[in-house]
Design an enzyme around this catalytic site. Structure first.
Site, short mmCIF file in Angstrom:
data_model
loop_
_atom_site.label_atom_id
_atom_site.label_comp_id
_atom_site.label_asym_id
_atom_site.label_seq_id
_atom_site.Cartn_x
_atom_site.Cartn_y
_atom_site.Cartn_z
N GLU A 1 -17.73 -5.82 2.68
CA GLU A 1 -16.96 -4.59 2.81
C GLU A 1 -17.88 -3.44 3.19
OE1 GLU A 1 -13.53 -4.36 2.78
OE2 GLU A 1 -13.99 -6.48 2.95
N GLY B 1 0.81 -1.23 0.00
CA GLY B 1 0.00 0.00 0.00
C GLY B 1 0.84 1.27 0.00
N GLY C 1 -6.00 -4.44 -5.03
CA GLY C 1 -6.75 -5.02 -3.93
C GLY C 1 -6.05 -6.17 -3.24
N ASN D 1 -13.90 -7.81 10.53
CA ASN D 1 -12.80 -8.57 9.93
C ASN D 1 -11.48 -7.82 10.06
OD1 ASN D 1 -11.19 -10.20 8.26
ND2 ASN D 1 -11.73 -8.97 6.45
N ARG E 1 -1.68 8.43 3.96
CA ARG E 1 -2.02 9.25 5.13
C ARG E 1 -0.87 9.44 6.12
NH1 ARG E 1 -7.38 6.21 6.72
NH2 ARG E 1 -6.46 4.66 5.34
N TYR F 1 43.38 15.20 20.40
CA TYR F 1 43.29 15.45 18.96
C TYR F 1 44.10 16.68 18.61
CZ TYR F 1 40.98 16.06 14.42
OH TYR F 1 40.72 16.20 13.08
C1 UD1 Z 1 -9.30 -4.76 4.37
C2 UD1 Z 1 -10.41 -5.81 4.27
C3 UD1 Z 1 -11.50 -5.51 5.29
C4 UD1 Z 1 -10.87 -5.48 6.68
C5 UD1 Z 1 -9.75 -4.44 6.72
C6 UD1 Z 1 -9.03 -4.53 8.06
C7 UD1 Z 1 -10.44 -6.50 1.94
C8 UD1 Z 1 -11.10 -6.37 0.63
N1 UD1 Z 1 -10.95 -5.81 2.95
O1 UD1 Z 1 -9.89 -3.54 3.98
O2 UD1 Z 1 -12.50 -6.51 5.26
O3 UD1 Z 1 -11.85 -5.15 7.64
O4 UD1 Z 1 -8.77 -4.72 5.69
O5 UD1 Z 1 -8.04 -3.60 8.13
O6 UD1 Z 1 -9.48 -7.21 2.05
N2 UD1 Z 1 -2.68 -4.03 0.22
C9 UD1 Z 1 -1.78 -4.43 -0.74
N3 UD1 Z 1 -2.16 -4.37 -2.05
C10 UD1 Z 1 -3.38 -3.92 -2.43
C11 UD1 Z 1 -4.28 -3.50 -1.42
C12 UD1 Z 1 -3.90 -3.58 -0.10
O7 UD1 Z 1 -0.66 -4.84 -0.44
O8 UD1 Z 1 -3.64 -3.89 -3.64
C13 UD1 Z 1 -2.27 -4.10 1.62
C14 UD1 Z 1 -2.19 -2.73 2.26
O9 UD1 Z 1 -0.87 -2.22 2.20
C15 UD1 Z 1 -2.59 -3.03 3.69
C16 UD1 Z 1 -3.53 -4.22 3.57
O10 UD1 Z 1 -3.27 -4.79 2.33
O11 UD1 Z 1 -1.52 -3.42 4.49
C17 UD1 Z 1 -4.99 -3.85 3.73
O12 UD1 Z 1 -5.35 -2.97 2.68
P1 UD1 Z 1 -6.41 -1.83 2.90
O13 UD1 Z 1 -6.53 -1.08 1.65
O14 UD1 Z 1 -6.14 -1.10 4.14
O15 UD1 Z 1 -7.73 -2.69 3.09
P2 UD1 Z 1 -9.08 -2.17 3.69
O16 UD1 Z 1 -9.81 -1.46 2.64
O17 UD1 Z 1 -8.83 -1.49 4.96
#
Ligand code: UD1
Ligand code: MG
Length: 462
Positions: A158, A11, A77, A173, A15, A388
């Protein structure tokens, strides 16, 4: 059971508003991704696969051999992220554990609970997923756990896709799962694109249920699944972590007068009956013995203290103190400083790359650098090793029981003999023999006992 872990770390961390990738931000001395690795390492049979994207050079360089890496070029995702990792996972692996790199508070105990649940149910060939859930009053930002009439998990919805009723659900979750590896390999590629244009890992839950597969859950403590999105979260997570570390020491017999104000990295070792006063920062490979008093307001980085040491308003970096040594208030031990047993170092002193022998005293305003100081030497107020010359560092050697008068300048390289004296304010440019006295600017040497003017002998250095 052969487990591999996948850690999502691709990610942007927008922020955080930082030049540093989010997962490289330090928490109690280690980057977030380090905490995530350490949580899974005891469970996994192979190095974890870290899915990297934004800022990946730094993450790869930091983790090195500890992890395998999968690149996610486009952030499509969480489902897409895990898909990128699958080719890196050994075909003999039967269980895939998925965690996030920005959840640094996840403990081994909670992961064990998840893995144990999976393990206990593994005989059931219908088992597809074991996952953690949390229950929390403020559900904002989390996917909701939708359960059927039978109480079993039916889906993860979601937040943006929730009906008004689903928005009221408080079972959430956190995003930590154990998957049947074969099932994951077969079905992850089939997850459809969401309305948002992302591939949701969470869609696998409804998919498994539709196939008649089972999804089982274990509850996690809320603190364990604290996700970091901005620097407010970072500070809050650190408060929790500091508390955990302080509690571990207190339970082991260390008095921490105010756990709120201390900063103790989890690498630091402290023995029982030591007291840590408020305002101390204890970092890195610092080791503190029994019955020591540290602080108030001291910083120790990679410092090693034996039993019964005291450090008050002091700064110690890569330094050692033997049993019963004390420093402060306002003392500074720099790299390579070593205070022998019972050494007393008082107000406003600095020692670098030097050894002070047992019982040496250095009460006020001195600088000792590149020096070997014998036992029971007295270093008067303001005495300084001039180590020194603008180009080279040179050594000073002071023999046992020597007395260095106030404000002596020891111009290195120079050796002061055993039992020798230097007069107040002298500038010593040449060696002083055992039991001799040196005084003046530059210092003249008088052999024999102090106070006998007739014995003024060799005059050196002029
Ligand atoms: C995700 C979950 C949600 C959960 C929440 C908890 C999904 C679809 N949803 O949502 O159910 O309640 O986490 O925090 O999984 N990341 C990647 N590649 C990507 C997208 C994300 O590596 O393409 C990593 C991000 O860096 C992060 C983690 O996955 O560490 C979670 O991603 P984030 O976008 O925060 O997911 P949420 O929308 O919060
Ligand atoms: Mg999130």
């Amino acid at each position: 059971m052969k487990i591999s872990a996948v850690i999502l770390a691709a990610g942007y961390g927008t922020r955080m508003k930082s030049d540093l990738p989010k997962v490289m931000h330090p928490l109690l001395g280690r980057p977030l991704v380090d905490w995530a690795l350490r949580a899974v390492e005891p469970l996994a049979a192979t190095p974890p696969v870290v899915v990297v994207g934004y800022g990946q050079e730094m993450v790869r360089a930091y983790l090195g051999d500890r992890a395998d890496f999968a690149e996610q070029q486009e952030l499509l995702g969480t489902g897409h992220a895990v898909l990128q990792a699958l080719p890196q996972i050994d075909s003999t692996v039967d269980t895939v554990l998925v965690t996030y790199a920005d959840m640094p508070l996840l403990t081994g105990a909670t992961l064990d609970k998840l893995v144990d649940l999976y393990h206990a149910q593994q005989a059931d060939p219908g088992l597809a997923i074991a996952m953690l859930t949390i229950t929390r009053d403020n559900p904002q930002g989390f996917g909701r756990i939708a359960r059927g009439a039978d109480g079993n998990v039916a889906a993860i919805v979601e937040e943006s896709d929730c009906t008004p009723e689903q928005l009221l659900i408080r079972e959430l979750n956190p995003g930590i799962y154990c998957f049947n590896a074969a099932w994951l390999r077969q079905h992850l590629p089939a997850v459809p694109k969401s309305a948002k244009g992302e591939y949701y890992l969470t869609d696998l839950v409804a998919m498994a249920v539709a196939q008649g597969r089972r999804v089982v859950t274990a509850s996690a403590p809320i603190d364990d699944v604290y996700g970091i999105n901005n620097r407010v979260h970072l500070a809050e997570a650190e408060t929790i972590l500091r508390r955990r570390v302080a509690e571990r020491h207190m339970v082991a017999g260390v008095t921490i007068v105010d756990p709120q104000t201390g900063y103790i990295e989890d690498t630091v070792e402290i023995d029982a009956d030591t007291t840590i006063w408020p305002g101390c920062v204890l970092r890195g490979a610092t080791v503190i013995g029994k019955h020591c008093t540290i602080g108030p307001y001291s910083q120790l980085i990679d410092a090693v203290l034996a039993d019964r040491c005291r450090a008050v308003y002091a700064v110690l970096e890569q330094a050692r103190m033997d049993a019963g040594a004390e420093i402060g208030p306002f003392g500074h031990l720099r790299k390579g400083a070593h205070l022998g047993e019972g050494v007393h170092m008082g107000n406003f002193g600095e020692v670098k790359d030097s050894y002070l022998g047992p019982g040496a005293k250095m009460g006020h305003f001195s600088y000792i650098g590149n020096a070997q100081v014998g036992a029971n030497v007295n270093i008067g107020a303001g005495a300084i090793t001039c180590n020194y010359d603008g180009v080279h560092k040179s050594e000073t050697v002071i023999g046992n029981n020597a007395f260095i008068g106030s404000d002596t300048m020891l111009v290195a390289p120079v050796a002061i003999g055993e039992g020798a004296h230097t007069g107040a304010g002298s500038v010593v440019t040449h060696d002083v023999p055992d039991n001799a006295t040196a005084y003046g600017v530059p210092a003249r040497i008088r052999s024999g006992s102090a106070g006998d003017p007739a014995s003024v002998g060799e005059i050196r250095g002029i």
